[in-house]
Write a protein that holds these residues in place. Structure first.
Motif, PDB file in Angstrom:
ATOM      1  N   ASP A  84       9.416 -26.745 -68.354  1.00 37.70           N
ATOM      2  CA  ASP A  84       8.498 -26.879 -69.305  1.00 37.70           C
ATOM      3  C   ASP A  84       8.441 -25.592 -70.042  1.00 37.70           C
ATOM      4  O   ASP A  84       8.962 -24.564 -69.712  1.00 37.70           O
ATOM      5  CB  ASP A  84       7.105 -27.318 -68.811  1.00 37.70           C
ATOM      6  CG  ASP A  84       7.198 -29.016 -68.170  1.00 37.70           C
ATOM      7  OD1 ASP A  84       8.001 -29.697 -68.959  1.00 37.70           O
ATOM      8  OD2 ASP A  84       6.422 -29.434 -67.642  1.00 37.70           O
ATOM      9  N   ASP A  85       7.544 -25.517 -71.197  1.00 34.55           N
ATOM     10  CA  ASP A  85       7.376 -24.493 -71.773  1.00 34.55           C
ATOM     11  C   ASP A  85       6.662 -23.408 -71.058  1.00 34.55           C
ATOM     12  O   ASP A  85       5.638 -23.390 -70.248  1.00 34.55           O
ATOM     13  CB  ASP A  85       6.487 -24.317 -73.183  1.00 34.55           C
ATOM     14  CG  ASP A  85       7.293 -25.257 -74.104  1.00 34.55           C
ATOM     15  OD1 ASP A  85       8.766 -25.253 -74.010  1.00 34.55           O
ATOM     16  OD2 ASP A  85       6.809 -25.640 -75.116  1.00 34.55           O
ATOM     17  N   ILE A  86       7.336 -22.019 -71.157  1.00 30.91           N
ATOM     18  CA  ILE A  86       6.887 -20.923 -70.388  1.00 30.91           C
ATOM     19  C   ILE A  86       6.365 -20.023 -71.441  1.00 30.91           C
ATOM     20  O   ILE A  86       7.058 -19.346 -72.366  1.00 30.91           O
ATOM     21  CB  ILE A  86       8.042 -20.200 -69.540  1.00 30.91           C
ATOM     22  CG1 ILE A  86       8.437 -21.115 -68.560  1.00 30.91           C
ATOM     23  CG2 ILE A  86       7.210 -18.920 -68.918  1.00 30.91           C
ATOM     24  CD1 ILE A  86       9.916 -20.672 -67.787  1.00 30.91           C
ATOM     25  N   ALA A  87       5.017 -19.865 -71.613  1.00 31.19           N
ATOM     26  CA  ALA A  87       4.440 -19.224 -72.802  1.00 31.19           C
ATOM     27  C   ALA A  87       4.739 -17.696 -72.513  1.00 31.19           C
ATOM     28  O   ALA A  87       5.089 -17.054 -71.683  1.00 31.19           O
ATOM     29  CB  ALA A  87       2.731 -19.177 -72.391  1.00 31.19           C
ATOM     30  N   PRO A  88       4.540 -17.125 -73.816  1.00 35.63           N
ATOM     31  CA  PRO A  88       5.124 -15.455 -73.896  1.00 35.63           C
ATOM     32  C   PRO A  88       3.966 -14.945 -72.893  1.00 35.63           C
ATOM     33  O   PRO A  88       2.817 -15.211 -72.766  1.00 35.63           O
ATOM     34  CB  PRO A  88       4.760 -15.154 -75.279  1.00 35.63           C
ATOM     35  CG  PRO A  88       4.670 -16.731 -76.070  1.00 35.63           C
ATOM     36  CD  PRO A  88       4.304 -17.557 -75.173  1.00 35.63           C
ATOM     37  N   ASN A  89       4.405 -13.851 -72.057  1.00 35.86           N
ATOM     38  CA  ASN A  89       3.908 -12.958 -71.419  1.00 35.86           C
ATOM     39  C   ASN A  89       3.441 -13.970 -70.156  1.00 35.86           C
ATOM     40  O   ASN A  89       2.514 -13.390 -69.567  1.00 35.86           O
ATOM     41  CB  ASN A  89       2.838 -12.152 -71.861  1.00 35.86           C
ATOM     42  CG  ASN A  89       3.581 -11.272 -72.929  1.00 35.86           C
ATOM     43  OD1 ASN A  89       4.335 -10.438 -72.615  1.00 35.86           O
ATOM     44  ND2 ASN A  89       3.073 -11.461 -74.287  1.00 35.86           N
ATOM     45  N   GLY A  90       3.980 -14.959 -69.675  1.00 36.29           N
ATOM     46  CA  GLY A  90       3.500 -15.773 -68.770  1.00 36.29           C
ATOM     47  C   GLY A  90       4.632 -15.911 -67.699  1.00 36.29           C
ATOM     48  O   GLY A  90       5.809 -15.542 -67.747  1.00 36.29           O
ATOM     49  N   SER A  91       4.261 -17.080 -66.860  1.00 33.78           N
ATOM     50  CA  SER A  91       5.565 -17.307 -65.946  1.00 33.78           C
ATOM     51  C   SER A  91       5.223 -19.004 -65.567  1.00 33.78           C
ATOM     52  O   SER A  91       4.565 -19.538 -66.097  1.00 33.78           O
ATOM     53  CB  SER A  91       5.076 -16.646 -64.517  1.00 33.78           C
ATOM     54  OG  SER A  91       3.955 -17.089 -64.107  1.00 33.78           O
ATOM     55  N   GLY A  92       6.320 -19.400 -64.881  1.00 43.83           N
ATOM     56  CA  GLY A  92       6.453 -20.806 -64.613  1.00 43.83           C
ATOM     57  C   GLY A  92       7.729 -20.985 -63.538  1.00 43.83           C
ATOM     58  O   GLY A  92       8.234 -20.069 -62.977  1.00 43.83           O
ATOM     59  N   GLN A  93       7.677 -22.246 -63.301  1.00 44.92           N
ATOM     60  CA  GLN A  93       8.646 -22.248 -62.148  1.00 44.92           C
ATOM     61  C   GLN A  93       9.257 -23.859 -62.214  1.00 44.92           C
ATOM     62  O   GLN A  93       8.679 -24.528 -62.846  1.00 44.92           O
ATOM     63  CB  GLN A  93       8.184 -22.260 -60.748  1.00 44.92           C
ATOM     64  CG  GLN A  93       7.085 -23.372 -60.380  1.00 44.92           C
ATOM     65  CD  GLN A  93       6.698 -22.944 -59.083  1.00 44.92           C
ATOM     66  OE1 GLN A  93       6.452 -21.740 -58.481  1.00 44.92           O
ATOM     67  NE2 GLN A  93       6.222 -23.947 -58.138  1.00 44.92           N
TER      68      GLN A  93
END
Length: 162
Positions: free
Chosen positions: A122-131
């Motif tokens: 899914d979308d990983i926001a600017p200056n963010g994280s995801g997996q």
């Protein structure tokens, strides 16, 4: 003549059924048996290691995003800094790709499995994280890419037995 036509038609239909049957088993929904637990978070994580599966059968891979030049992005291996790295994951294992996005634009990791439903972070926001977590049950080589930068953020995933 009619008999030959029936034999050829039977062969074509059998080959078609075999081809589509094998394709759906190899690339179908059952291939990844996904836990599309894509989790986008707004925090950073400095961990940059790749671990092999342990007794609890998990495998974690750390990726990051890097802006090489203005508007040109690449996936970066968290353990060795390689651009658009080949990722190695294991069958019958909970594989998790953890992604850091220190850039000012969104990204989305997608694994190309040849099915209608593709595993995605899914979308990983600017200056963010995801997996992205998944549990493949067959070996093979697949590609991955960013939904927004598919020509510059891409690589391969090798699924191997433990």
């Amino acid at each position: 003549m009619a008999r030959q036509y029936v034999v050829v038609l039977a062969l074509v239909l059998s080959a078609t059924a075999l081809l589509f049957g094998m394709t759906s088993n190899l690339f179908g929904y059952h291939y990844m048996q996904l836990v599309p637990s894509a989790v986008a978070q707004g925090k950073k994580n400095a961990t940059t290691n790749v671990t092999s599966p342990s007794k609890n059968m998990t495998n974690a891979i750390q990726l990051s995003v890097k802006e090489v030049t203005s508007g040109l992005y690449r996936w970066i291996n968290g353990s060795n800094g390689a651009d658009n790295p080949m990722l190695k994951v294991f069958t019958n294992t909970n594989n998790t790709i953890k992604i850091q996005n220190p850039t000012d634009t969104k990204h989305e990791l997608i694994i190309d499995t040849g099915t209608d439903v593709l595993p995605s972070s899914d979308d990983i926001a600017p200056n963010g994280s995801g997996q992205l977590s998944f549990n493949p049950n067959m070996t093979g080589t697949f590609t991955y890419h960013c939904a927004y930068h598919p020509y510059t953020m891409k690589g391969t995933i090798e699924v191997v037995n433990k």
